[in-house]
Motif scaffolding. Sequence first.
Motif, mmCIF file in Angstrom:
data_model
loop_
_atom_site.group_PDB
_atom_site.id
_atom_site.type_symbol
_atom_site.label_atom_id
_atom_site.label_comp_id
_atom_site.label_asym_id
_atom_site.label_seq_id
_atom_site.Cartn_x
_atom_site.Cartn_y
_atom_site.Cartn_z
ATOM 1 N N THR A 1 0.832 -1.202 0.000
ATOM 2 C CA THR A 1 0.000 0.000 0.000
ATOM 3 C C THR A 1 0.868 1.254 0.000
ATOM 4 N N ALA A 2 1.902 1.254 0.826
ATOM 5 C CA ALA A 2 2.807 2.405 0.890
ATOM 6 C C ALA A 2 3.547 2.578 -0.436
ATOM 7 N N LYS B 1 1.136 4.036 -2.972
ATOM 8 C CA LYS B 1 0.899 5.455 -2.708
ATOM 9 C C LYS B 1 2.100 6.284 -3.158
ATOM 10 N N ALA C 1 2.030 6.511 -6.905
ATOM 11 C CA ALA C 1 0.980 7.435 -7.349
ATOM 12 C C ALA C 1 1.405 8.887 -7.123
ATOM 13 N N ASP C 2 2.039 9.154 -5.989
ATOM 14 C CA ASP C 2 2.520 10.506 -5.708
ATOM 15 C C ASP C 2 3.590 10.930 -6.718
#
Length: 105
Positions: free
Chosen positions: A45-46, A49, A52-53
């Motif tokens: 998940t990290a 993210k 995506a960032d």
Amino acid sequence: MAKLTDYDVTVNGFTTTLQLTADDAKRRGLTEKDTSAARSKASRTAAAKAAADEKAKLEADAKAQAEAAAAEKSAADAKAAEDAKAGAKSAPAPANKAATAPANK
């Protein structure tokens, strides 16, 4: 036979995996979030993210560059049009040689 679950723990500064029953894990103060599966999910998940960032940042940078290039092109086009307009006023129009040439008939 009791079901064993993998738990990621740090022992003497080193991360290791222990296979423990639910009772053993409870005695050691480990919870569901300490399991390998939970940590793997949190890690994925990290990572998702962060990706995506990074993608959003790259898209924003590309958009900013495109806008800057468009502004530069617009300014250059305006300058070229102004120069052409100024040049048309100052330079005499060339004579049309075809209109003044004698007919070949």
